[in-house]
Scaffold this active site. Structure first.
Site, PDB file in Angstrom:
ATOM      1  CG  ASN A   1      -4.880   3.205   8.953  1.00  0.00           C
ATOM      2  OD1 ASN A   1      -5.189   2.228   8.270  1.00  0.00           O
ATOM      3  ND2 ASN A   1      -4.455   4.216   8.521  1.00  0.00           N
TER       4      ASN A   1
ATOM      5  CG  HIS B   1      -1.135   8.670   3.641  1.00  0.00           C
ATOM      6  ND1 HIS B   1      -1.144   7.685   3.931  1.00  0.00           N
ATOM      7  CD2 HIS B   1      -0.683   9.401   4.727  1.00  0.00           C
ATOM      8  CE1 HIS B   1      -0.880   7.098   5.181  1.00  0.00           C
ATOM      9  NE2 HIS B   1      -0.599   8.410   5.537  1.00  0.00           N
TER      10      HIS B   1
ATOM     11  CE1 TYR C   1       0.033   2.555  13.628  1.00  0.00           C
ATOM     12  CE2 TYR C   1      -1.838   3.494  12.769  1.00  0.00           C
ATOM     13  CZ  TYR C   1      -0.396   2.953  12.610  1.00  0.00           C
ATOM     14  OH  TYR C   1      -0.162   3.108  11.279  1.00  0.00           O
TER      15      TYR C   1
ATOM     16  CD  GLU D   1      -1.592   3.674   8.254  1.00  0.00           C
ATOM     17  OE1 GLU D   1      -1.226   3.929   9.472  1.00  0.00           O
ATOM     18  OE2 GLU D   1      -1.530   4.665   7.284  1.00  0.00           O
TER      19      GLU D   1
ATOM     20  NE  ARG E   1      -3.586   2.461   2.715  1.00  0.00           N
ATOM     21  CZ  ARG E   1      -3.180   3.299   3.810  1.00  0.00           C
ATOM     22  NH1 ARG E   1      -2.618   3.063   4.704  1.00  0.00           N
ATOM     23  NH2 ARG E   1      -3.956   4.537   3.741  1.00  0.00           N
TER      24      ARG E   1
ATOM     25  CD  GLU F   1      -4.737   7.330  10.225  1.00  0.00           C
ATOM     26  OE1 GLU F   1      -4.371   8.281  10.472  1.00  0.00           O
ATOM     27  OE2 GLU F   1      -4.505   6.424  10.412  1.00  0.00           O
TER      28      GLU F   1
HETATM   29  C1  FCB Z   1      -1.146   6.765  10.905  1.00  0.00           C
HETATM   30  C2  FCB Z   1      -0.912   7.591   9.548  1.00  0.00           C
HETATM   31  C3  FCB Z   1       0.523   6.984   9.069  1.00  0.00           C
HETATM   32  C4  FCB Z   1       1.479   6.712  10.282  1.00  0.00           C
HETATM   33  C5  FCB Z   1       1.036   6.033  11.580  1.00  0.00           C
HETATM   34  C6  FCB Z   1       1.662   5.868  12.735  1.00  0.00           C
HETATM   35  O1  FCB Z   1      -2.219   7.765  11.604  1.00  0.00           O
HETATM   36  O2  FCB Z   1      -1.727   7.190   8.694  1.00  0.00           O
HETATM   37  O3  FCB Z   1       0.639   7.982   8.187  1.00  0.00           O
HETATM   38  O4  FCB Z   1       1.943   8.088  10.542  1.00  0.00           O
HETATM   39  O5  FCB Z   1      -0.044   6.624  11.872  1.00  0.00           O
END
Ligand code: FCB
Length: 479
Positions: A296, A122, A298, A381, A78, A167
């Site tokens: 995405n 992006h 985290y 992500e 990607r 995002e």
């Molecule tokens: C996300 C972003 C990516 C990167 C990660 C850690 O929010 O999409 O570009 O910075 O975090």
């Protein structure tokens, strides 16, 4: 060794990057300036005064980088297209030299049997469009659709998966409310209008892409999503979690997947935006049918009402302050949400300060299916920053990242067994790279980058992903 957990056939295993974070070559082949060029060159905006002028020099080194992926046996990649390479001024005819870079990149990916997944936006908006108001200006929607058509025309037959935006919550609210990202505006009304125009740009681009791409092409959007937990079971904290959920998740999930903003927050934000940030018919356009949702993930958010004991308690407040003081420190939630983050204590954290919460991925994927309906989903992500270094033997060992990924893959597998239609997983990131406001302080790569020599050293996590991708399976325990 645990039993291998197999993933569905044709599952995509890859990594993700973004143009401004890796390419460098900011003045080459006619590229125009983006809002991130302006922002990084404005003193005080980025940790250590870092910028993306050179970054990982991927613009020149893409072939070697793709060979690394090919040698690892990854079957997808990607990447994002830099709008100011394609339209240096954000409008008009395409700059063919800029498109040629992506033609070469995609050609090389095919040579190595890697499926290209293109993100159109992006975060690197052409500065010329920012000068006319950027995303707060409704005309930017038309510019984006024209740009999307140019890229689709150039790469259409060669790229099977397309992501309109990465995002949009971050573009809108981190870019225009907290101001930690380009263009660095700090005004909620501007953020709400930018969010709406991003959403409309997505919806219209989906339709435009469908009419210019081969019918087999898949078109979707990538959202940053987090389960939002209440710090205590009290009603006031539960309500605070609902508000934060509407802000972080619902504001983008609602319009794209249901054609509606979340009721909970609508009046409050509409009032702050001065009432009319959209026009009749916009939501129908935003609610364009998509082929997949990109997620995405985290970490989870743990929040409380700003008035509750969990928020004012000393332990929570101290940890909140400590985390806010790191370079990656999160700004407090906006006051109108009447909610605060209550960082989890006693959990592992990445150098970014984010709590490691693998089960949050399973919870999120199952919640999305239950709340918004079953559809093909990709983790576009997921990854972690740790304090990686080259050891005396010249290797980079990152056992924390290996464990992080293993545990998240296991949770992704569990989500699939609970009925989620997950089709692929992209680790953030292929390379250590320019981490926005944190500059080069956060290493997210599977491949270590020595920024002086541009040497690449695959970390142990690269070998781990390679095993997973080749076997299409993950073992429950360390082997
Ligand atoms: C996300 C972003 C990516 C990167 C990660 C850690 O929010 O999409 O570009 O910075 O975090």
């Amino acid at each position: 060794m645990g039993e291998p957990l197999r993933f569905p056939e044709a599952f995509l295993w890859g990594t993700a990057t973004a143009s401004y974070q890796v390419e460098g070559a900011v003045s080459e082949d006619g590229r125009g300036a983006s809002i991130w060029d302006t922002f990084t060159h404005t003193p005080g905006k980025v940790f250590h005064g870092d910028d993306g002028d050179v970054a990982c020099d991927h613009y020149h080194r893409y072939a070697g980088d793709i060979d690394i992926m090919g040698d690892l046996g990854l079957n997808a990649y990607r990447f994002s297209v830099a709008w100011p390479r394609v339209q240096p001024e954000g409008r008009g005819a395409a700059n063919e030299a800029g498109l040629d870079f992506y033609r070469r990149l995609v050609g090389k990916l095919h040579e190595r049997g890697i499926e290209p997944v293109a993100t159109l936006y992006h975060w690197d908006l052409p500065q010329a469009l920012q000068d006319e108001g950027g995303w707060a200006n409704r005309a930017t929607v038309d510019r984006f659709v024209e740009y999307a058509e140019l890229v689709a025309g150039a790469l259409g037959g060669q790229v099977g998966m397309w992501i309109t935006l990465n995002e949009p919550w971050v573009s809108a609210f981190v870019g225009h409310e907290s101001g930690q990202h380009a263009p660095g505006v700090t005004d909620t009304a501007t953020a709400v209008s930018a969010a709406h125009h991003l959403l409309l740009a997505h919806g219209r681009a989906v339709r435009a892409l469908r009419s210019s791409l081969p019918v087999s092409s898949q078109v979707g959007v990538t959202l940053n999503l987090s389960p939002v937990h209440a710090a205590t079971p009290t009603e006031e904290d539960a309500e605070a979690a609902e508000r934060v959920n509407a802000y972080l998740n619902g504001w983008f999930l609602g319009p794209t997947l249901r054609g509606k903003y979340p009721e909970l927050l609508y009046d409050r934000l509409a009032e702050m935006a001065g009432g009319d940030f959209g026009r009749p018919g916009d939501l129908e356009e935003i609610h364009a049918e998509i082929d997949f949702l990109g997620v995405n993930y985290y970490t989870v958010r743990n929040v409380a009402s700003s008035k509750s004991g969990a928020a004012t308690g000393r332990a929570g407040a101290a940890l909140r302050e400590e985390l806010a003081a790191t370079p990656a420190g999160r700004r407090p939630l906006p006051a109108y949400l009447e909610a605060v983050d209550v960082p989890l204590s006693g959990v592992e954290r990445t150098t970014k300060g984010w709590a490691v919460q693998p089960d949050g991925l399973r919870e999120l994927l199952v919640w999305l299916r239950d709340e918004y309906g079953k559809r093909p989903v990709y983790v576009t992500e997921n990854g972690a920053a740790f304090a990686d270094y080259v050891d005396p033997s010249g290797r980079v060992k990152d056992p924390e990242r290996v464990e992080f990924l293993r545990n998240h893959f296991i949770m992704a597998h569990r989500a699939i067994s609970e009925g989620v239609d997950l089709r692929g997983y992209f680790v953030w990131s292929l390379l250590d790279n320019f981490e926005w406001a944190d500059g080069y302080s956060q290493r997210f790569g599977l491949v270590y980058v020595d920024y002086k020599s541009q040497e690449r050293i695959p970390k142990s996590s690269a070998a781990f992903l390679s095993d997973v991708a080749r076997s299409n399976a993950v073992c429950a325990n360390a082997g």
